[in-house]
Design an enzyme around this catalytic site. Structure first.
Site, short mmCIF file in Angstrom:
data_model
loop_
_atom_site.label_atom_id
_atom_site.label_comp_id
_atom_site.label_asym_id
_atom_site.label_seq_id
_atom_site.Cartn_x
_atom_site.Cartn_y
_atom_site.Cartn_z
CG ASP A 104 -3.93 -5.60 10.94
OD1 ASP A 104 -3.78 -6.19 10.58
OD2 ASP A 104 -5.11 -4.62 11.08
CG HIS B 35 -8.60 -6.88 5.61
ND1 HIS B 35 -7.93 -8.26 4.86
CD2 HIS B 35 -7.98 -6.12 6.15
CE1 HIS B 35 -6.82 -8.56 5.95
NE2 HIS B 35 -6.05 -6.64 6.72
CG HIS C 110 -5.31 -10.36 11.05
ND1 HIS C 110 -6.55 -10.09 10.28
CD2 HIS C 110 -4.61 -8.57 10.24
CE1 HIS C 110 -6.82 -9.02 9.11
NE2 HIS C 110 -5.72 -8.36 9.62
CD GLU D 172 -9.01 -1.99 8.27
OE1 GLU D 172 -8.75 -2.74 7.25
OE2 GLU D 172 -7.63 -2.02 9.75
CG HIS E 135 -1.58 -7.13 6.47
ND1 HIS E 135 -1.74 -6.68 5.85
CD2 HIS E 135 -2.31 -7.66 8.06
CE1 HIS E 135 -3.40 -6.74 5.38
NE2 HIS E 135 -3.41 -7.15 6.97
CD GLN F 43 -4.62 -2.99 1.16
OE1 GLN F 43 -3.88 -3.41 2.69
NE2 GLN F 43 -5.52 -2.94 1.71
#
Ligand code: 17E
Ligand code: FE2
Length: 411
Positions: free
Chosen positions: A307, A208, A55, A211, A57, A150
Protein backbone atom coordinates in the site's frame (compact mmCIF):
# COMPACT_ATOMS: atom_id res chain seq x y z
CA UNK A 1 21.94 -20.67 -19.87
CA UNK A 2 21.40 -23.42 -17.31
CA UNK A 3 20.38 -22.65 -13.70
CA UNK A 4 21.18 -25.79 -11.73
CA UNK A 5 19.97 -27.20 -8.41
CA UNK A 6 16.84 -25.15 -7.76
CA UNK A 7 14.15 -26.01 -5.23
CA UNK A 8 11.13 -24.67 -7.10
CA UNK A 9 8.16 -23.56 -4.98
CA UNK A 10 8.69 -25.66 -1.87
CA UNK A 11 9.59 -28.77 -3.83
CA UNK A 12 11.77 -31.22 -1.91
CA UNK A 13 13.61 -32.35 -5.03
CA UNK A 14 16.10 -30.38 -7.13
CA UNK A 15 15.46 -29.12 -10.67
CA UNK A 16 17.57 -27.58 -13.42
CA UNK A 17 16.14 -24.65 -15.40
CA UNK A 18 17.27 -24.01 -18.97
CA UNK A 19 16.67 -20.50 -20.33
CA UNK A 20 16.97 -19.64 -24.03
CA UNK A 21 16.18 -16.28 -25.64
CA UNK A 22 14.74 -14.98 -22.37
CA UNK A 23 12.20 -17.80 -22.10
CA UNK A 24 11.94 -20.95 -19.93
CA UNK A 25 13.08 -23.62 -22.35
CA UNK A 26 13.20 -26.73 -20.15
CA UNK A 27 12.63 -27.53 -16.49
CA UNK A 28 14.05 -30.97 -15.68
CA UNK A 29 15.18 -32.93 -12.61
CA UNK A 30 18.69 -33.00 -14.11
CA UNK A 31 19.98 -31.45 -17.35
CA UNK A 32 23.45 -31.83 -18.85
CA UNK A 33 24.99 -28.50 -19.92
CA UNK A 34 25.12 -28.15 -23.71
CA UNK A 35 28.55 -27.52 -25.26
CA UNK A 36 29.57 -23.94 -24.37
CA UNK A 37 26.43 -23.34 -22.25
CA UNK A 38 26.83 -20.98 -19.29
CA UNK A 39 25.80 -22.54 -15.94
CA UNK A 40 24.78 -21.03 -12.60
CA UNK A 41 24.66 -23.27 -9.51
CA UNK A 42 21.70 -22.23 -7.35
CA UNK A 43 22.94 -24.59 -4.58
CA UNK A 44 19.56 -25.96 -3.46
CA UNK A 45 17.99 -22.57 -2.81
CA UNK A 46 14.29 -21.73 -3.08
CA UNK A 47 13.14 -20.49 -6.49
CA UNK A 48 9.79 -18.70 -6.84
CA UNK A 49 8.06 -16.74 -9.58
CA UNK A 50 8.74 -13.01 -9.01
CA UNK A 51 6.88 -11.25 -6.23
CA UNK A 52 3.95 -9.07 -7.30
CA UNK A 53 3.04 -5.83 -5.56
CA UNK A 54 -0.71 -5.81 -6.11
CA UNK A 55 -1.42 -2.50 -4.35
CA UNK A 56 0.77 0.56 -3.84
CA UNK A 57 0.65 4.32 -4.36
CA UNK A 58 3.87 5.13 -6.21
CA UNK A 59 2.92 8.78 -6.83
CA UNK A 60 3.04 9.42 -3.07
CA UNK A 61 6.00 7.18 -2.18
CA UNK A 62 8.88 8.61 -0.13
CA UNK A 63 7.03 11.81 0.82
CA UNK A 64 6.30 11.19 4.54
CA UNK A 65 6.65 14.42 6.55
CA UNK A 66 6.75 16.63 3.44
CA UNK A 67 5.33 19.17 4.11
CA UNK A 68 3.62 17.80 7.28
CA UNK A 69 3.51 14.54 9.21
CA UNK A 70 0.27 12.64 9.74
CA UNK A 71 -0.11 13.04 13.50
CA UNK A 72 -3.38 11.15 14.08
CA UNK A 73 -2.44 8.13 11.95
CA UNK A 74 -5.85 8.17 10.25
CA UNK A 75 -6.60 7.67 6.57
CA UNK A 76 -8.41 11.01 6.50
CA UNK A 77 -5.50 13.04 7.91
CA UNK A 78 -3.29 11.20 5.40
CA UNK A 79 -5.51 12.44 2.57
CA UNK A 80 -5.19 16.03 3.91
CA UNK A 81 -1.38 15.77 4.16
CA UNK A 82 -1.22 14.37 0.63
CA UNK A 83 -3.43 17.15 -0.70
CA UNK A 84 -0.79 19.65 0.55
CA UNK A 85 2.03 17.66 -1.07
CA UNK A 86 0.05 17.36 -4.31
CA UNK A 87 0.25 21.14 -4.77
CA UNK A 88 4.04 20.83 -5.20
CA UNK A 89 4.11 17.80 -7.52
CA UNK A 90 6.37 18.09 -10.57
CA UNK A 91 7.36 15.57 -13.18
CA UNK A 92 11.01 15.47 -12.05
CA UNK A 93 10.02 15.03 -8.39
CA UNK A 94 7.79 12.07 -9.28
CA UNK A 95 10.38 10.53 -11.59
CA UNK A 96 13.10 10.65 -8.94
CA UNK A 97 10.97 9.08 -6.20
CA UNK A 98 9.34 6.41 -8.38
CA UNK A 99 12.74 5.39 -9.74
CA UNK A 100 14.13 4.91 -6.23
CA UNK A 101 11.04 3.04 -5.13
CA UNK A 102 10.81 0.63 -8.08
CA UNK A 103 14.52 -0.16 -7.61
CA UNK A 104 13.87 -0.84 -3.93
CA UNK A 105 11.18 -3.29 -5.03
CA UNK A 106 13.61 -4.86 -7.54
CA UNK A 107 16.10 -5.58 -4.73
CA UNK A 108 13.29 -7.39 -2.95
CA UNK A 109 12.33 -9.58 -5.90
CA UNK A 110 9.27 -7.64 -7.08
CA UNK A 111 8.84 -7.55 -10.88
CA UNK A 112 5.16 -6.55 -11.21
CA UNK A 113 3.57 -3.52 -9.57
CA UNK A 114 -0.02 -2.28 -9.63
CA UNK A 115 0.06 1.37 -8.61
CA UNK A 116 -2.89 3.59 -7.82
CA UNK A 117 -2.25 7.11 -9.13
CA UNK A 118 -4.27 10.04 -7.83
CA UNK A 119 -6.25 11.66 -10.65
CA UNK A 120 -7.97 14.30 -8.52
CA UNK A 121 -5.57 16.84 -10.00
CA UNK A 122 -6.71 19.09 -12.85
CA UNK A 123 -3.28 18.72 -14.53
CA UNK A 124 -3.04 14.91 -14.11
CA UNK A 125 0.73 15.42 -13.53
CA UNK A 126 1.29 12.16 -11.64
CA UNK A 127 -0.74 10.10 -14.10
CA UNK A 128 1.11 11.45 -17.16
CA UNK A 129 4.49 10.83 -15.49
CA UNK A 130 3.63 7.30 -14.40
CA UNK A 131 2.41 6.47 -17.91
CA UNK A 132 5.82 7.52 -19.26
CA UNK A 133 7.66 5.57 -16.54
CA UNK A 134 5.56 2.45 -17.19
CA UNK A 135 7.27 2.24 -20.59
CA UNK A 136 10.73 3.48 -19.51
CA UNK A 137 11.03 1.10 -16.55
CA UNK A 138 9.69 -2.06 -18.17
CA UNK A 139 13.03 -3.85 -17.92
CA UNK A 140 12.95 -3.37 -14.13
CA UNK A 141 9.26 -4.06 -13.50
CA UNK A 142 5.92 -4.28 -15.25
CA UNK A 143 3.83 -1.41 -13.93
CA UNK A 144 0.02 -1.37 -14.05
CA UNK A 145 -1.72 1.95 -13.46
CA UNK A 146 -5.05 2.55 -11.72
CA UNK A 147 -6.77 5.91 -12.28
CA UNK A 148 -7.47 6.54 -8.60
CA UNK A 149 -9.77 9.42 -7.58
CA UNK A 150 -8.33 10.06 -4.09
CA UNK A 151 -10.77 12.92 -3.32
CA UNK A 152 -13.80 11.30 -4.96
CA UNK A 153 -15.46 11.16 -8.36
CA UNK A 154 -18.77 12.88 -7.57
CA UNK A 155 -17.35 14.91 -4.67
CA UNK A 156 -14.43 16.48 -6.57
CA UNK A 157 -14.80 19.23 -9.20
CA UNK A 158 -14.90 17.73 -12.70
CA UNK A 159 -14.24 14.30 -11.18
CA UNK A 160 -15.98 12.24 -13.88
CA UNK A 161 -14.17 14.01 -16.70
CA UNK A 162 -10.78 13.53 -14.99
CA UNK A 163 -11.51 9.80 -14.84
CA UNK A 164 -12.44 9.71 -18.53
CA UNK A 165 -9.29 11.68 -19.39
CA UNK A 166 -7.12 9.29 -17.36
CA UNK A 167 -8.54 6.32 -19.26
CA UNK A 168 -8.01 8.09 -22.60
CA UNK A 169 -4.38 8.79 -21.61
CA UNK A 170 -3.83 5.06 -21.02
CA UNK A 171 -4.63 4.04 -17.44
CA UNK A 172 -4.90 0.24 -17.25
CA UNK A 173 -7.55 0.18 -14.51
CA UNK A 174 -10.37 2.33 -13.23
CA UNK A 175 -10.59 3.12 -9.49
CA UNK A 176 -13.12 4.64 -7.10
CA UNK A 177 -13.35 5.55 -3.41
CA UNK A 178 -17.00 5.10 -2.33
CA UNK A 179 -16.41 5.60 1.43
CA UNK A 180 -14.93 9.08 0.78
CA UNK A 181 -17.79 10.43 -1.37
CA UNK A 182 -20.02 13.02 0.34
CA UNK A 183 -23.14 10.84 0.41
CA UNK A 184 -24.31 7.26 0.04
CA UNK A 185 -26.01 8.26 -3.24
CA UNK A 186 -22.71 9.62 -4.59
CA UNK A 187 -20.98 6.49 -3.42
CA UNK A 188 -23.30 4.22 -5.44
CA UNK A 189 -23.25 6.53 -8.45
CA UNK A 190 -19.43 6.70 -8.42
CA UNK A 191 -19.25 2.90 -8.55
CA UNK A 192 -21.82 2.62 -11.34
CA UNK A 193 -19.82 5.22 -13.27
CA UNK A 194 -16.42 3.57 -12.66
CA UNK A 195 -17.47 0.05 -13.65
CA UNK A 196 -19.34 1.30 -16.70
CA UNK A 197 -16.27 3.33 -17.78
CA UNK A 198 -14.11 0.22 -17.45
CA UNK A 199 -16.59 -1.96 -19.36
CA UNK A 200 -16.87 0.55 -22.22
CA UNK A 201 -13.09 0.91 -22.55
CA UNK A 202 -11.95 -2.66 -21.92
CA UNK A 203 -10.11 -1.81 -18.68
CA UNK A 204 -9.71 -3.53 -15.34
CA UNK A 205 -11.22 -2.19 -12.12
CA UNK A 206 -9.61 -1.73 -8.70
CA UNK A 207 -11.69 0.13 -6.12
CA UNK A 208 -10.50 1.48 -2.77
CA UNK A 209 -13.58 -0.02 -1.18
CA UNK A 210 -14.95 0.63 2.32
CA UNK A 211 -11.61 1.54 3.89
CA UNK A 212 -13.28 2.67 7.09
CA UNK A 213 -14.39 1.09 10.40
CA UNK A 214 -18.03 1.86 9.58
CA UNK A 215 -20.21 -1.23 9.44
CA UNK A 216 -22.66 0.76 7.28
CA UNK A 217 -20.07 1.29 4.52
CA UNK A 218 -21.37 -1.09 1.85
CA UNK A 219 -19.71 -0.16 -1.40
CA UNK A 220 -18.57 -3.76 -1.78
CA UNK A 221 -22.04 -5.15 -2.58
CA UNK A 222 -22.40 -2.56 -5.35
CA UNK A 223 -18.96 -3.37 -6.78
CA UNK A 224 -19.75 -7.09 -6.80
CA UNK A 225 -23.25 -6.65 -8.27
CA UNK A 226 -21.98 -4.46 -11.13
CA UNK A 227 -19.04 -6.84 -11.78
CA UNK A 228 -21.57 -9.64 -12.20
CA UNK A 229 -24.13 -7.70 -14.25
CA UNK A 230 -21.58 -6.10 -16.61
CA UNK A 231 -19.79 -9.44 -17.06
CA UNK A 232 -16.52 -7.97 -15.76
CA UNK A 233 -16.10 -10.74 -13.13
CA UNK A 234 -12.43 -11.30 -12.22
CA UNK A 235 -11.35 -8.13 -14.03
CA UNK A 236 -12.62 -6.40 -10.89
CA UNK A 237 -10.78 -6.03 -7.58
CA UNK A 238 -11.95 -4.67 -4.25
CA UNK A 239 -9.02 -3.30 -2.25
CA UNK A 240 -8.93 -2.79 1.54
CA UNK A 241 -12.63 -3.67 2.30
CA UNK A 242 -11.79 -3.09 5.96
CA UNK A 243 -15.42 -2.35 6.87
CA UNK A 244 -16.04 -6.07 6.34
CA UNK A 245 -14.15 -6.56 9.62
CA UNK A 246 -17.05 -4.75 11.30
CA UNK A 247 -20.01 -6.14 9.32
CA UNK A 248 -22.39 -8.38 11.27
CA UNK A 249 -22.09 -12.09 10.49
CA UNK A 250 -25.66 -12.40 9.17
CA UNK A 251 -24.93 -9.76 6.54
CA UNK A 252 -21.59 -11.38 5.60
CA UNK A 253 -23.37 -14.72 5.14
CA UNK A 254 -25.72 -13.11 2.61
CA UNK A 255 -22.93 -11.08 0.96
CA UNK A 256 -20.65 -14.10 0.48
CA UNK A 257 -23.04 -15.64 -2.10
CA UNK A 258 -22.82 -12.53 -4.27
CA UNK A 259 -19.03 -12.29 -3.82
CA UNK A 260 -18.60 -15.86 -5.08
CA UNK A 261 -20.97 -15.33 -8.01
CA UNK A 262 -19.18 -12.11 -9.00
CA UNK A 263 -15.70 -13.78 -8.97
CA UNK A 264 -14.06 -10.47 -7.96
CA UNK A 265 -10.58 -10.35 -6.38
CA UNK A 266 -9.64 -8.86 -3.02
CA UNK A 267 -6.48 -7.09 -1.92
CA UNK A 268 -5.72 -6.69 1.78
CA UNK A 269 -2.93 -4.44 3.03
CA UNK A 270 -2.12 -5.82 6.48
CA UNK A 271 0.75 -3.50 7.45
CA UNK A 272 -1.07 -0.33 6.58
CA UNK A 273 -4.61 -1.18 7.64
CA UNK A 274 -3.57 -2.36 11.11
CA UNK A 275 -1.91 1.05 11.40
CA UNK A 276 -4.77 3.18 9.95
CA UNK A 277 -7.86 1.37 11.28
CA UNK A 278 -9.27 1.28 14.78
CA UNK A 279 -8.31 4.93 15.27
CA UNK A 280 -11.77 5.96 16.48
CA UNK A 281 -11.88 3.05 18.94
CA UNK A 282 -10.84 3.22 22.59
CA UNK A 283 -10.59 -0.36 23.85
CA UNK A 284 -11.09 -2.96 22.54
CA UNK A 285 -9.53 -1.70 19.29
CA UNK A 286 -10.55 -3.34 16.04
CA UNK A 287 -7.78 -4.70 13.82
CA UNK A 288 -9.71 -3.44 10.81
CA UNK A 289 -8.39 -6.00 8.35
CA UNK A 290 -10.82 -7.63 5.96
CA UNK A 291 -11.90 -11.27 6.44
CA UNK A 292 -8.99 -12.83 4.56
CA UNK A 293 -9.23 -16.30 6.05
CA UNK A 294 -12.96 -16.61 5.42
CA UNK A 295 -12.71 -15.28 1.84
CA UNK A 296 -9.96 -17.79 1.05
CA UNK A 297 -12.00 -20.61 2.61
CA UNK A 298 -14.84 -19.71 0.22
CA UNK A 299 -12.45 -20.04 -2.74
CA UNK A 300 -12.33 -16.27 -3.35
CA UNK A 301 -9.03 -14.84 -4.59
CA UNK A 302 -7.12 -12.64 -2.11
CA UNK A 303 -3.69 -11.07 -2.52
CA UNK A 304 -1.65 -8.90 -0.14
CA UNK A 305 -0.17 -5.49 -0.92
CA UNK A 306 2.19 -3.07 0.83
CA UNK A 307 0.00 0.00 0.00
CA UNK A 308 2.59 2.58 1.04
CA UNK A 309 6.31 3.19 1.06
CA UNK A 310 7.07 6.03 3.50
CA UNK A 311 4.23 8.40 2.68
CA UNK A 312 1.42 10.39 4.39
CA UNK A 313 -0.43 7.19 5.30
CA UNK A 314 2.43 5.06 6.56
CA UNK A 315 5.74 6.30 8.00
CA UNK A 316 7.66 3.14 7.12
CA UNK A 317 8.05 0.79 4.14
CA UNK A 318 11.03 -1.00 2.66
CA UNK A 319 9.66 -2.68 -0.49
CA UNK A 320 9.71 -6.12 1.14
CA UNK A 321 6.55 -8.10 0.50
CA UNK A 322 7.85 -10.72 2.92
CA UNK A 323 7.14 -8.23 5.71
CA UNK A 324 3.60 -7.75 4.37
CA UNK A 325 2.94 -11.50 4.45
CA UNK A 326 4.56 -11.84 7.89
CA UNK A 327 2.24 -9.17 9.33
CA UNK A 328 -0.79 -10.53 7.47
CA UNK A 329 -0.39 -14.05 8.84
CA UNK A 330 -0.25 -12.68 12.38
CA UNK A 331 -3.14 -10.25 12.18
CA UNK A 332 -5.41 -12.65 10.23
CA UNK A 333 -4.43 -15.57 12.51
CA UNK A 334 -3.31 -17.72 9.61
CA UNK A 335 -0.47 -19.56 11.32
CA UNK A 336 -1.31 -23.19 10.53
CA UNK A 337 1.60 -25.07 8.92
CA UNK A 338 0.02 -25.18 5.45
CA UNK A 339 -1.12 -21.57 5.76
CA UNK A 340 2.46 -20.47 6.47
CA UNK A 341 4.01 -22.73 3.84
CA UNK A 342 1.63 -21.59 1.07
CA UNK A 343 1.48 -17.92 2.04
CA UNK A 344 3.90 -16.89 -0.74
CA UNK A 345 0.90 -17.34 -3.05
CA UNK A 346 -0.62 -14.17 -1.58
CA UNK A 347 2.19 -12.20 -3.26
CA UNK A 348 2.69 -14.44 -6.32
CA UNK A 349 -0.08 -16.52 -7.98
CA UNK A 350 -3.01 -14.84 -6.19
CA UNK A 351 -1.61 -11.41 -7.02
CA UNK A 352 -1.18 -12.51 -10.65
CA UNK A 353 -4.92 -13.24 -10.72
CA UNK A 354 -5.64 -9.79 -9.30
CA UNK A 355 -3.46 -8.19 -12.01
CA UNK A 356 -5.12 -10.44 -14.57
CA UNK A 357 -1.77 -11.76 -15.86
CA UNK A 358 -2.00 -15.42 -14.77
CA UNK A 359 -1.71 -16.85 -18.28
CA UNK A 360 1.76 -15.32 -18.73
CA UNK A 361 3.03 -15.70 -15.17
CA UNK A 362 4.86 -18.57 -13.48
CA UNK A 363 7.79 -20.95 -13.85
CA UNK A 364 6.57 -22.85 -16.89
CA UNK A 365 8.07 -23.89 -20.20
CA UNK A 366 7.48 -21.25 -22.88
CA UNK A 367 6.85 -18.33 -20.53
CA UNK A 368 9.28 -15.40 -19.99
CA UNK A 369 12.16 -16.53 -17.76
CA UNK A 370 11.23 -14.43 -14.74
CA UNK A 371 12.07 -15.85 -11.30
CA UNK A 372 13.70 -15.09 -7.96
CA UNK A 373 16.10 -17.06 -5.75
CA UNK A 374 15.81 -16.81 -1.97
CA UNK A 375 18.46 -17.71 0.60
CA UNK A 376 16.32 -20.49 2.08
CA UNK A 377 15.21 -24.05 1.41
CA UNK A 378 11.47 -23.39 1.38
CA UNK A 379 9.04 -20.50 1.97
CA UNK A 380 8.43 -21.29 5.66
CA UNK A 381 12.17 -21.01 6.24
CA UNK A 382 12.44 -17.85 4.10
CA UNK A 383 9.57 -16.14 5.90
CA UNK A 384 10.72 -17.05 9.38
CA UNK A 385 14.37 -16.08 8.87
CA UNK A 386 13.64 -13.05 6.67
CA UNK A 387 15.84 -14.57 3.96
CA UNK A 388 17.13 -12.10 1.36
CA UNK A 389 16.31 -12.41 -2.34
CA UNK A 390 19.73 -13.48 -3.66
CA UNK A 391 18.91 -12.94 -7.29
CA UNK A 392 16.06 -11.62 -9.43
CA UNK A 393 16.03 -12.87 -13.03
CA UNK A 394 13.87 -11.09 -15.61
CA UNK A 395 13.69 -12.27 -19.20
CA UNK A 396 16.68 -14.54 -18.46
CA UNK A 397 18.80 -11.60 -17.27
CA UNK A 398 19.82 -11.08 -13.63
CA UNK A 399 18.51 -7.61 -12.74
CA UNK A 400 19.25 -7.58 -8.99
CA UNK A 401 21.60 -9.43 -6.64
CA UNK A 402 22.09 -9.51 -2.88
CA UNK A 403 25.09 -10.83 -0.98
CA UNK A 404 23.87 -11.98 2.46
CA UNK A 405 25.55 -10.51 5.54
CA UNK A 406 27.30 -12.85 7.95
CA UNK A 407 27.18 -12.87 11.70
CA UNK A 408 29.06 -15.05 14.19
CA UNK A 409 28.53 -15.85 17.83
CA UNK A 410 31.94 -15.46 19.42
CA UNK A 411 31.45 -17.31 22.71
N1 17E B 1 -5.20 6.56 -0.11
C1 17E B 1 -6.26 5.90 0.41
O1 17E B 1 -7.41 6.32 0.19
N2 17E B 1 -6.07 4.82 1.17
C2 17E B 1 -4.85 4.38 1.42
N3 17E B 1 -4.67 3.30 2.18
C3 17E B 1 -3.73 5.06 0.88
C4 17E B 1 -3.96 6.16 0.12
C5 17E B 1 -2.37 4.59 1.17
FE1 FE2 C 1 -4.43 2.08 -1.13
Amino acid sequence: MLFQNALIENSETLSDIRVSDGVFDEILPKAEPLPGEETVDLKGKLVLPPFIESHVHLDACLTAGDPVWNMSGTLFEGIECWSKRKDKLTESDIRERVNRCVRLYAQNGVQHIRTHVDVTDPELTALRTLIALREEMKDVAEIQIVAFPQEGILSYPNGKQLMRDAVALGADCVGAIPHFEFTREYSVESLNFALQLAAENGRLVDVHCDEIDDEASRGLETVAARALELGLFDKVTASHTTAMHSYNNAYVLRLMRLLKMSRINFVANPLVNTHLQGRADTYPKRRGITRVKELLQEGINVSFGHDDIFDPWYPMGNGSLRDVVFMGLHVCQMMGYEEIMNSYRLITQNAAKTLHISERYGIKQGLPANFIVLDAKNWYDALNRNAPVLRSVRGGKTIAETTPGQSKVLV
